[in-house]
Structures are given as C-alpha cells and as structure tokens.
Design a protein around this motif. Structure first.
Motif, PDB file in Angstrom:
ATOM      1  N   ARG A 116       0.849  -1.197   0.000  1.00  0.00           N
ATOM      2  CA  ARG A 116       0.000   0.000   0.000  1.00  0.00           C
ATOM      3  C   ARG A 116       0.882   1.244   0.000  1.00  0.00           C
ATOM      4  NH1 ARG A 116      -3.189   3.665   3.175  1.00  0.00           N
ATOM      5  NH2 ARG A 116      -5.315   3.815   2.364  1.00  0.00           N
ATOM      6  N   LEU A 117       0.830   1.976  -1.101  1.00  0.00           N
ATOM      7  CA  LEU A 117       1.557   3.235  -1.228  1.00  0.00           C
ATOM      8  C   LEU A 117       0.653   4.358  -0.748  1.00  0.00           C
ATOM      9  CD1 LEU A 117       3.999   4.854  -2.263  1.00  0.00           C
ATOM     10  CD2 LEU A 117       2.903   4.881  -4.524  1.00  0.00           C
ATOM     11  N   SER A 118       1.166   5.187   0.168  1.00  0.00           N
ATOM     12  CA  SER A 118       0.369   6.260   0.756  1.00  0.00           C
ATOM     13  C   SER A 118       1.097   7.592   0.648  1.00  0.00           C
ATOM     14  CB  SER A 118       0.067   5.972   2.233  1.00  0.00           C
ATOM     15  OG  SER A 118      -0.642   4.762   2.380  1.00  0.00           O
ATOM     16  N   ALA A 119       0.313   8.662   0.574  1.00  0.00           N
ATOM     17  CA  ALA A 119       0.843  10.025   0.608  1.00  0.00           C
ATOM     18  C   ALA A 119       0.229  10.724   1.815  1.00  0.00           C
ATOM     19  CB  ALA A 119       0.498  10.777  -0.672  1.00  0.00           C
ATOM     20  N   ARG A 120       1.060  11.288   2.676  1.00  0.00           N
ATOM     21  CA  ARG A 120       0.574  11.903   3.898  1.00  0.00           C
ATOM     22  C   ARG A 120       1.090  13.349   3.982  1.00  0.00           C
ATOM     23  NH1 ARG A 120      -2.013   7.876   5.813  1.00  0.00           N
ATOM     24  NH2 ARG A 120      -2.970   9.317   7.274  1.00  0.00           N
ATOM     25  N   VAL A 121       0.354  14.187   4.713  1.00  0.00           N
ATOM     26  CA  VAL A 121       0.683  15.606   4.791  1.00  0.00           C
ATOM     27  C   VAL A 121       0.861  16.021   6.248  1.00  0.00           C
ATOM     28  CG1 VAL A 121      -0.064  17.951   4.259  1.00  0.00           C
ATOM     29  CG2 VAL A 121      -0.624  16.084   2.695  1.00  0.00           C
ATOM     30  N   LEU A 122       2.005  16.641   6.524  1.00  0.00           N
ATOM     31  CA  LEU A 122       2.236  17.284   7.815  1.00  0.00           C
ATOM     32  C   LEU A 122       1.666  18.691   7.698  1.00  0.00           C
ATOM     33  CD1 LEU A 122       5.962  16.170   8.120  1.00  0.00           C
ATOM     34  CD2 LEU A 122       4.033  15.148   9.337  1.00  0.00           C
ATOM     35  N   LEU A 123       0.407  18.872   8.083  1.00  0.00           N
ATOM     36  CA  LEU A 123      -0.267  20.155   7.956  1.00  0.00           C
ATOM     37  C   LEU A 123      -0.008  20.956   9.228  1.00  0.00           C
ATOM     38  CD1 LEU A 123      -2.151  21.787   6.078  1.00  0.00           C
ATOM     39  CD2 LEU A 123      -4.072  20.906   7.430  1.00  0.00           C
ATOM     40  N   ALA A 148       0.567  20.677  19.545  1.00  0.00           N
ATOM     41  CA  ALA A 148       1.804  21.450  19.673  1.00  0.00           C
ATOM     42  C   ALA A 148       2.984  20.492  19.826  1.00  0.00           C
ATOM     43  CB  ALA A 148       1.722  22.373  20.892  1.00  0.00           C
ATOM     44  N   PRO A 149       4.199  20.922  19.458  1.00  0.00           N
ATOM     45  CA  PRO A 149       5.373  20.039  19.570  1.00  0.00           C
ATOM     46  C   PRO A 149       5.582  19.491  20.981  1.00  0.00           C
ATOM     47  CG  PRO A 149       5.899  21.942  18.214  1.00  0.00           C
ATOM     48  CD  PRO A 149       4.528  22.191  18.785  1.00  0.00           C
ATOM     49  N   THR A 179       5.400  14.695  24.994  1.00  0.00           N
ATOM     50  CA  THR A 179       5.046  14.236  26.344  1.00  0.00           C
ATOM     51  C   THR A 179       3.805  13.353  26.397  1.00  0.00           C
ATOM     52  OG1 THR A 179       3.758  16.261  26.747  1.00  0.00           O
ATOM     53  CG2 THR A 179       6.094  16.278  27.368  1.00  0.00           C
ATOM     54  N   THR A 180       3.067  13.225  25.304  1.00  0.00           N
ATOM     55  CA  THR A 180       1.825  12.469  25.351  1.00  0.00           C
ATOM     56  C   THR A 180       2.075  10.981  25.591  1.00  0.00           C
ATOM     57  OG1 THR A 180      -0.224  11.955  24.185  1.00  0.00           O
ATOM     58  CG2 THR A 180       1.772  12.080  22.851  1.00  0.00           C
ATOM     59  N   THR A 181       1.117  10.338  26.259  1.00  0.00           N
ATOM     60  CA  THR A 181       1.150   8.890  26.439  1.00  0.00           C
ATOM     61  C   THR A 181       0.245   8.196  25.423  1.00  0.00           C
ATOM     62  OG1 THR A 181      -0.649   8.985  28.074  1.00  0.00           O
ATOM     63  CG2 THR A 181       1.623   9.103  28.888  1.00  0.00           C
ATOM     64  N   GLU A 182      -0.396   8.965  24.565  1.00  0.00           N
ATOM     65  CA  GLU A 182      -1.271   8.383  23.554  1.00  0.00           C
ATOM     66  C   GLU A 182      -0.446   7.899  22.362  1.00  0.00           C
ATOM     67  OE1 GLU A 182      -5.157  10.098  22.890  1.00  0.00           O
ATOM     68  OE2 GLU A 182      -4.651  11.761  24.221  1.00  0.00           O
ATOM     69  N   THR A 183      -1.037   7.009  21.592  1.00  0.00           N
ATOM     70  CA  THR A 183      -0.352   6.437  20.438  1.00  0.00           C
ATOM     71  C   THR A 183      -0.431   7.401  19.261  1.00  0.00           C
ATOM     72  OG1 THR A 183      -0.911   4.201  21.166  1.00  0.00           O
ATOM     73  CG2 THR A 183      -0.244   4.483  18.864  1.00  0.00           C
ATOM     74  N   VAL A 184       0.729   7.780  18.733  1.00  0.00           N
ATOM     75  CA  VAL A 184       0.807   8.719  17.612  1.00  0.00           C
ATOM     76  C   VAL A 184       1.678   8.096  16.532  1.00  0.00           C
ATOM     77  CG1 VAL A 184       1.570  11.004  16.867  1.00  0.00           C
ATOM     78  CG2 VAL A 184       0.540  10.717  19.131  1.00  0.00           C
ATOM     79  N   TYR A 185       1.204   8.167  15.300  1.00  0.00           N
ATOM     80  CA  TYR A 185       1.980   7.686  14.147  1.00  0.00           C
ATOM     81  C   TYR A 185       2.241   8.848  13.189  1.00  0.00           C
ATOM     82  CZ  TYR A 185       0.699   3.013  15.740  1.00  0.00           C
ATOM     83  OH  TYR A 185       0.515   1.872  16.478  1.00  0.00           O
ATOM     84  N   PRO A 186       3.480   8.951  12.678  1.00  0.00           N
ATOM     85  CA  PRO A 186       4.618   8.083  12.952  1.00  0.00           C
ATOM     86  C   PRO A 186       5.152   8.291  14.361  1.00  0.00           C
ATOM     87  CG  PRO A 186       5.299   9.928  11.580  1.00  0.00           C
ATOM     88  CD  PRO A 186       3.800  10.018  11.693  1.00  0.00           C
ATOM     89  N   VAL A 187       5.813   7.280  14.902  1.00  0.00           N
ATOM     90  CA  VAL A 187       6.209   7.330  16.307  1.00  0.00           C
ATOM     91  C   VAL A 187       7.284   8.381  16.568  1.00  0.00           C
ATOM     92  CG1 VAL A 187       5.568   4.942  16.736  1.00  0.00           C
ATOM     93  CG2 VAL A 187       7.875   5.445  15.948  1.00  0.00           C
ATOM     94  N   GLN A 188       8.026   8.785  15.532  1.00  0.00           N
ATOM     95  CA  GLN A 188       9.071   9.803  15.701  1.00  0.00           C
ATOM     96  C   GLN A 188       8.584  11.218  15.419  1.00  0.00           C
ATOM     97  OE1 GLN A 188      12.086   7.899  13.048  1.00  0.00           O
ATOM     98  NE2 GLN A 188      13.439   8.114  14.800  1.00  0.00           N
ATOM     99  N   LEU A 189       7.280  11.395  15.280  1.00  0.00           N
ATOM    100  CA  LEU A 189       6.750  12.703  14.899  1.00  0.00           C
ATOM    101  C   LEU A 189       7.154  13.785  15.890  1.00  0.00           C
ATOM    102  CD1 LEU A 189       4.969  14.326  12.952  1.00  0.00           C
ATOM    103  CD2 LEU A 189       3.004  13.723  14.370  1.00  0.00           C
TER     104      LEU A 189
END
Length: 338
Positions: free
Chosen positions: A175-182, A302-303, A308-318
């Motif tokens: 699966r090829l995907s295109a994502r945007v850091l808005l 916000a950065p 500091t969040t404990t929630e799951t965020v993808y990508p993990v290095q964001l």
C-alpha cells in the motif's frame, strides 16, 4: 440513625470501594508492565538469535562484498543500543531479504527461516503488550492518581517484519500512501484520531493522507487527500517534499498491509509565530464511509504535546523530528523515519 451519620457511612463506603478499585487497577497495571518487560526480553532474544544465524550465513555460505555487508549488519544489530536498535534491525532485514536462499545448505536455510518466524511472533506479542499497557495508562483516573508510579513508558518496536518463510502468514498487501504534515502558524500539526474496528479499545492519532490511486503521483495524491479530509485546496507550490519516508507493516480490520508512506509538509494560516492566530477550520465533509466509521475526531497538536503524550501517535518519531524539520527547514533530502 441521623442524616449526618448516614452521610459519613456513605462516604466511608465510597472511600473503601474507591481504594479497592485503585489497588486492583495498580496491580493490573503492574502486571501489564511485567508482561511488557517479558515481551521485550523475548523479542530481544529472538532478534539476537536472528543476528547469530545471519552471521553464520555470511561466514559459511556467502563470500565477497555481500557476505561482508551481511556480517557487518548482523554485528551492528547485535551491539546496537535500544535507541538505534530499530534502524539496525531494519537494515539487517533488508540484507537478509536479498540473500539467495536456494544456495544455502538446507539446514542453515531452515534455521534462518525459523529465526525470522520467531522475530515476527515475538514482535507482535511485545507490541500487543505495549498497546494494552498504554490503554490502561491513558485512563484519566490512572493518570490523576499516578498509579503508574515511576515505571517508564513502554515503547513499541516498529520494524518492517521479515518474510518469515513458508510457515508464516502471507505477506501484507502493498500500500503506497501520501501523507501531509499540515502545520499552522503556531507550529501545531493537525492529527486525526481513529480506531480499528477489529481491535477493541484501539485508539491512535495520525496525519492527514491516504492511499495513492493507480497511476497517481504521490504529490498529487497528497493534495487530493488533503482536500478530501480537511476541505483545504492548496496549490502544488505550497507542498514541500517528500520530506520523510516510512516503511511499516500494519493491520486494519483483520487485513495485513505493507505500507510505504511518503510525507509532505504544508504550512497554513500565515507566518510562523504570528500574533492573533486562530484555529484553522477543518471541513471533514469529504470523508469516505470508512473514514466516517473509524475516525473519531481531530485536533491541532503542539510540539511539546507530541513529546510528552502517552497516547499512540503515528509516525512514532513525529514529536522528535517535526520540531527539527520546522526549525531548520527542509534540506531537499528524503529522510527515512519510523
């Protein structure tokens, strides 16, 4: 019995019940942390065994530069620290994927397939334990009463799974995907919150974007997905990148996917740091039926919140890489992330 005495009795019962609940939850959380630690120990052992077998393959069956690269990759994976382990193991996976197995002795080829199969199983067991631990730690009462104590937050181990041989499940669908850091003028990034209907209690945050259609360019797909999911129609010149690329194996609604994600950067809402910033309106009326059923909300992050969040965020290095990208700007290179 007076009214005041009855009130005191009710309060005492509530305190006792609440205390028992807190103790039970703390014990459950402790067991989850133990399970996570055990999962990591098993995964570490499986990865170490794979590296040993890879060294044997390089030494016994492969010569020249290819053998030297495989031997170097195996040694690097064996000695990498936790922070560098994912990158080292991904490199070893790619090196092993290029190995011609038909030229290996049958016993060695079988041992390599078994080692890879064990890595697949151990990684999934470990990440399942991490997911369950995060789900409990995210509960408001658990955070309020600090029931996790000083236990460190568990970490997912995000690597592309090796092809584990004929006894494993079939490979995921490409699966090829295109994502945007808005990103808005306050350097906040827009994330959507979603869940997997096949995984009870799942909850994760992700950037806008989606699959690239047949014959479509990833850049055009990024602009199309941005418009469909947020209502924003940006000219091509407002899109930078691709700035990042992420390879990941994942599951959704019981199906496995081999994801190849390309990330673009788009700034909206005026100059960075400008005064009087307001939240940019997001129009989700273009959601598909699947998105309507699986996306639960969105907000700007916000950065500092990402770090500091404990929630799951993808990508993990964001949370780690986005501030660096915004501060230094894009240098024209595509960076591999996880």
């Amino acid at each position: 019995m007076t009214a005041s005495l009855l009130v005191l009795l009710c309060l005492a019962v509530l305190v006792v019940v609440g205390g028992l609940w807190l103790i039970a939850t703390a014990n459950r959380l402790d067991r989850l942390h133990v399970r996570t630690d055990a999962g990591w120990a098993a995964l570490d052992a499986a990865l170490s065994r794979r590296a040993v077998v890879a060294r044997a393959v390089a030494a016994a069956a492969i010569g020249g530069d290819e053998g030297a690269r495989l031997l170097s990759g195996a040694e690097r994976a064996e000695h990498a620290g936790r922070a560098d382990r994912e990158e080292a193991e991904n490199t070893l996976t790619l090196l092993l994927a290029g190995t011609v197995r038909t030229t290996l002795p049958a016993a060695l080829a079988d041992e390599l397939s078994d080692a890879e199969h064990r890595v697949v199983i151990a990684r999934r067991v470990h990440n399942d334990a991490v997911r369950d631990t995060f789900a409990l730690r995210r509960r408001r009462k658990v955070r309020y009463f600090k029931l996790a104590g000083t236990a460190p937050q568990p970490q997912y181990f995000e690597i592309a799974e090796p092809d584990p041989g004929p006894h494993a499940e079939t490979p995921g669908e490409p699966r090829l995907s295109a994502r945007v850091l808005l990103v808005d003028r306050r350097d906040r990034v827009l994330l959507f919150n979603g869940h997997d209907p096949a995984a009870a209690g799942s909850s994760f945050w992700f950037t806008t974007g989606g699959g690239v259609e047949p014959g479509e360019d990833p850049r055009a797909a990024a602009l199309r997905e941005l418009h469909e999911e947020t209502g924003l129609r940006l000219p091509d010149g407002r899109l930078q990148g691709p700035v990042w690329r992420r390879r990941v194996r994942w599951e959704f609604e019981g199906a496995s996917y081999d994801g190849d994600e390309w990330f673009f950067l788009a700034r909206v809402g005026g100059s960075p740091g400008a005064a009087g910033a307001v939240d940019l309106a997001v129009d989700t009326s273009g959601f598909t039926e699947l998105e309507l059923a699986t996306i639960d909300g969105h907000r700007w992050w916000a950065p500092d919140e990402l770090r500091t969040t404990t929630e799951t965020v993808y990508p993990v290095q964001l949370g780690l890489l986005l501030p660096e990208l915004l501060d230094s700007g894009w240098d024209g290179e595509v960076r591999a992330i996880r």
